[in-house]
Motif scaffolding. Structure first.
Motif, mmCIF file in Angstrom:
data_model
loop_
_atom_site.group_PDB
_atom_site.id
_atom_site.type_symbol
_atom_site.label_atom_id
_atom_site.label_comp_id
_atom_site.label_asym_id
_atom_site.label_seq_id
_atom_site.Cartn_x
_atom_site.Cartn_y
_atom_site.Cartn_z
ATOM 1 N N LEU A 236 -36.866 40.128 6.745
ATOM 2 C CA LEU A 236 -37.824 39.580 7.706
ATOM 3 C C LEU A 236 -39.024 38.963 6.987
ATOM 4 C CD1 LEU A 236 -37.764 42.344 10.469
ATOM 5 C CD2 LEU A 236 -37.010 39.978 10.719
ATOM 6 N N LEU A 237 -39.502 39.643 5.939
ATOM 7 C CA LEU A 237 -40.607 39.078 5.165
ATOM 8 C C LEU A 237 -40.208 37.738 4.550
ATOM 9 C CD1 LEU A 237 -41.977 42.218 3.254
ATOM 10 C CD2 LEU A 237 -42.916 41.149 5.309
ATOM 11 N N ALA A 238 -39.026 37.696 3.943
ATOM 12 C CA ALA A 238 -38.560 36.461 3.313
ATOM 13 C C ALA A 238 -38.389 35.351 4.340
ATOM 14 C CB ALA A 238 -37.247 36.718 2.575
ATOM 15 N N SER A 239 -37.906 35.703 5.542
ATOM 16 C CA SER A 239 -37.730 34.700 6.592
ATOM 17 C C SER A 239 -39.064 34.111 7.031
ATOM 18 C CB SER A 239 -37.010 35.318 7.796
ATOM 19 O OG SER A 239 -35.685 35.664 7.474
ATOM 20 N N LEU A 240 -40.060 34.959 7.184
ATOM 21 C CA LEU A 240 -41.383 34.479 7.570
ATOM 22 C C LEU A 240 -41.944 33.525 6.516
ATOM 23 C CD1 LEU A 240 -42.879 37.767 9.030
ATOM 24 C CD2 LEU A 240 -42.682 35.600 10.261
ATOM 25 N N VAL A 241 -41.795 33.890 5.248
ATOM 26 C CA VAL A 241 -42.298 33.031 4.175
ATOM 27 C C VAL A 241 -41.601 31.683 4.201
ATOM 28 C CG1 VAL A 241 -42.483 32.741 1.680
ATOM 29 C CG2 VAL A 241 -42.980 34.966 2.699
ATOM 30 N N ARG A 242 -40.288 31.691 4.378
ATOM 31 C CA ARG A 242 -39.534 30.432 4.344
ATOM 32 C C ARG A 242 -39.810 29.570 5.574
ATOM 33 N NH1 ARG A 242 -35.293 33.778 2.350
ATOM 34 N NH2 ARG A 242 -34.439 33.906 4.461
ATOM 35 N N VAL A 243 -39.731 30.174 6.764
ATOM 36 C CA VAL A 243 -39.872 29.394 7.997
ATOM 37 C C VAL A 243 -41.272 28.776 8.109
ATOM 38 C CG1 VAL A 243 -39.958 29.551 10.519
ATOM 39 C CG2 VAL A 243 -38.106 30.657 9.255
ATOM 40 N N TYR A 244 -42.299 29.549 7.745
ATOM 41 C CA TYR A 244 -43.670 29.034 7.849
ATOM 42 C C TYR A 244 -44.202 28.577 6.493
ATOM 43 C CZ TYR A 244 -43.259 30.769 12.514
ATOM 44 O OH TYR A 244 -42.823 30.977 13.801
ATOM 45 N N ARG A 245 -43.281 28.452 5.505
ATOM 46 C CA ARG A 245 -43.556 28.007 4.131
ATOM 47 C C ARG A 245 -44.886 28.553 3.599
ATOM 48 N NH1 ARG A 245 -44.350 23.955 7.591
ATOM 49 N NH2 ARG A 245 -46.062 22.510 7.197
ATOM 50 N N LEU A 246 -44.983 29.868 3.670
ATOM 51 C CA LEU A 246 -46.192 30.539 3.220
ATOM 52 C C LEU A 246 -46.309 30.553 1.702
ATOM 53 C CD1 LEU A 246 -46.085 33.582 5.690
ATOM 54 C CD2 LEU A 246 -47.375 31.447 5.930
ATOM 55 N N ASP A 247 -45.253 30.116 1.008
ATOM 56 C CA ASP A 247 -45.307 30.026 -0.445
ATOM 57 C C ASP A 247 -45.757 28.646 -0.910
ATOM 58 O OD1 ASP A 247 -42.983 28.841 0.520
ATOM 59 O OD2 ASP A 247 -41.843 29.248 -1.316
ATOM 60 N N ASP A 248 -46.151 27.787 0.008
ATOM 61 C CA ASP A 248 -46.615 26.446 -0.337
ATOM 62 C C ASP A 248 -48.117 26.498 -0.623
ATOM 63 O OD1 ASP A 248 -47.513 23.761 -0.353
ATOM 64 O OD2 ASP A 248 -45.758 23.172 0.832
ATOM 65 N N PRO A 249 -48.533 26.316 -1.881
ATOM 66 C CA PRO A 249 -49.957 26.413 -2.224
ATOM 67 C C PRO A 249 -50.834 25.454 -1.434
ATOM 68 C CG PRO A 249 -48.611 26.353 -4.208
ATOM 69 C CD PRO A 249 -47.703 26.010 -3.053
ATOM 70 N N ARG A 250 -50.305 24.271 -1.109
ATOM 71 C CA ARG A 250 -51.107 23.286 -0.374
ATOM 72 C C ARG A 250 -51.395 23.771 1.041
ATOM 73 N NH1 ARG A 250 -48.576 17.899 0.057
ATOM 74 N NH2 ARG A 250 -50.679 17.292 0.676
ATOM 75 N N LEU A 251 -50.410 24.384 1.656
ATOM 76 C CA LEU A 251 -50.618 24.908 3.000
ATOM 77 C C LEU A 251 -51.642 26.033 2.991
ATOM 78 C CD1 LEU A 251 -49.921 25.177 5.995
ATOM 79 C CD2 LEU A 251 -48.036 26.696 5.333
ATOM 80 N N LEU A 252 -51.512 26.943 2.023
ATOM 81 C CA LEU A 252 -52.457 28.053 1.951
ATOM 82 C C LEU A 252 -53.868 27.569 1.641
ATOM 83 C CD1 LEU A 252 -50.372 30.836 0.146
ATOM 84 C CD2 LEU A 252 -50.583 30.323 2.583
ATOM 85 N N GLU A 253 -53.959 26.532 0.820
ATOM 86 C CA GLU A 253 -55.272 25.952 0.519
ATOM 87 C C GLU A 253 -55.906 25.390 1.782
ATOM 88 O OE1 GLU A 253 -57.261 22.337 -2.165
ATOM 89 O OE2 GLU A 253 -55.114 22.799 -2.322
ATOM 90 N N TRP A 254 -55.087 24.744 2.614
ATOM 91 C CA TRP A 254 -55.608 24.211 3.869
ATOM 92 C C TRP A 254 -56.082 25.336 4.782
ATOM 93 C CZ3 TRP A 254 -52.440 23.667 8.726
ATOM 94 C CH2 TRP A 254 -53.196 23.119 9.748
ATOM 95 N N LEU A 255 -55.271 26.403 4.894
ATOM 96 C CA LEU A 255 -55.624 27.516 5.770
ATOM 97 C C LEU A 255 -56.878 28.239 5.285
ATOM 98 C CD1 LEU A 255 -52.045 28.917 6.414
ATOM 99 C CD2 LEU A 255 -53.526 27.803 8.100
ATOM 100 N N GLU A 256 -57.111 28.218 3.972
ATOM 101 C CA GLU A 256 -58.300 28.869 3.434
ATOM 102 C C GLU A 256 -59.537 27.989 3.558
ATOM 103 O OE1 GLU A 256 -59.513 31.357 -0.546
ATOM 104 O OE2 GLU A 256 -58.459 29.448 -0.835
ATOM 105 N N SER A 257 -59.372 26.693 3.288
ATOM 106 C CA SER A 257 -60.528 25.804 3.217
ATOM 107 C C SER A 257 -60.780 25.010 4.493
ATOM 108 C CB SER A 257 -60.342 24.814 2.062
ATOM 109 O OG SER A 257 -59.262 23.929 2.347
ATOM 110 N N GLY A 258 -59.720 24.836 5.316
ATOM 111 C CA GLY A 258 -59.861 24.006 6.500
ATOM 112 C C GLY A 258 -59.680 22.533 6.214
ATOM 113 N N ILE A 259 -59.368 22.171 4.947
ATOM 114 C CA ILE A 259 -59.151 20.777 4.584
ATOM 115 C C ILE A 259 -57.687 20.432 4.813
ATOM 116 C CG2 ILE A 259 -59.239 19.082 2.722
ATOM 117 C CD1 ILE A 259 -61.429 20.763 1.444
#
Length: 262
Positions: free
Chosen positions: A225-248
């Motif tokens: 389930l953890l792996a599925s969440l990471v893949r489906v919402y691509r939580l391992d994508d640094p650019r996405l996480l940067e956006w979620l952290e910075s709002g950019i």
């Protein structure tokens, strides 16, 4: 151990009389699967986050990234754990009483103190003082009793348990990091530079003498389930996480296929 809590709720949930919110699409997102149980049937296109889902990620991503920087706990797995542990079937991510009322997005129990010492933390100095202050803050915050599901000998059972109450989400994420750096989770922490292996080793022990799994949850599907969440919402994508952290906004170039190709 740490399974999806089902707290005894007497208060009315704020969203009880509202239809599920879809919100506006953020660039690069398609229609969401609203619960972890529906991940297997999520569309192959770009998942679209609802308003509450996006709000949840905006809250938990900054402390997850901070935990990764300070303690090398993979942020993508930390976020997936927060999603899975704080979700309820009816209202989705971040809707559990433990998350809303106790700032506990990880189902951390009182029987598993999150204030376990980190080997690299000195016994004196500013870091030691900060750790002691945090320990006192967590102790002062008390606990919450809630019902939890455990899988015992292949049978799903419900039982009451005492869960930690935290003064803030920041403190909860710090406690989570210390917990995963404790001896019990040594095997997982040793695999921290490979998030897939890290998630796998957090899964339940397959036997009494299983040395490779740490048993964060008794759910046999926990790691998947953890792996599925990471893949489906691509939580391992640094650019996405940067956006979620910075709002950019990183723009529409972000795609599910980029993450899946890794």
């Amino acid at each position: 151990m740490h399974t999806l809590p089902l707290p005894k709720m007497t208060e009315k949930h704020p969203n009880e009389n509202r239809k599920p919110e879809t919100g506006k699409a953020s660039p690069g997102f398609g229609q969401p699967a609203l619960a972890a149980s529906s991940l297997s049937s999520a569309p192959s296109g770009r998942p679209r986050l609802s308003g509450p889902q996006l709000s949840f990620l905006l809250r938990v991503t900054p402390p997850a990234l901070q935990s990764e920087r300070e303690h090398e706990i993979p942020a993508c797995v930390t976020i997936a754990q927060a999603i899975l542990e704080s979700a309820t079937p009816q209202f989705g991510w971040g809707s559990s009483s433990l998350f809303r009322l106790a700032n506990n997005p990880f189902g951390i129990k009182c029987s598993h103190p999150p204030t376990a010492s980190i080997p690299s933390t000195p016994s004196t100095g500013p870091q030691a003082e900060e750790a002691e202050e945090l320990k006192e803050a967590n102790e002062d915050s008390g606990s919450v009793e809630a019902s939890t599901w455990e899988v015992v000998n292949g049978v799903k059972e419900q039982a009451p348990a005492q869960f930690q109450r935290f003064p803030s989400l920041t403190e909860a994420f710090r406690a989570h990091a210390r917990l995963l750096r404790s001896p019990r989770y040594r095997r997982a922490y040793e695999a921290r530079h490979d998030w897939k292996q890290f998630a796998e080793k957090l899964g339940p022990k397959r036997s009494e003498h299983d040395p490779d799994h740490c048993g964060y949850s008794t759910n046999p599907s926990y790691s998947a389930l953890l792996a599925s969440l990471v893949r489906v919402y691509r939580l391992d994508d640094p650019r996405l996480l940067e956006w979620l952290e910075s709002g950019i906004d990183p723009g529409p170039a972000l795609s599910l296929q980029q993450s899946a190709a890794r």
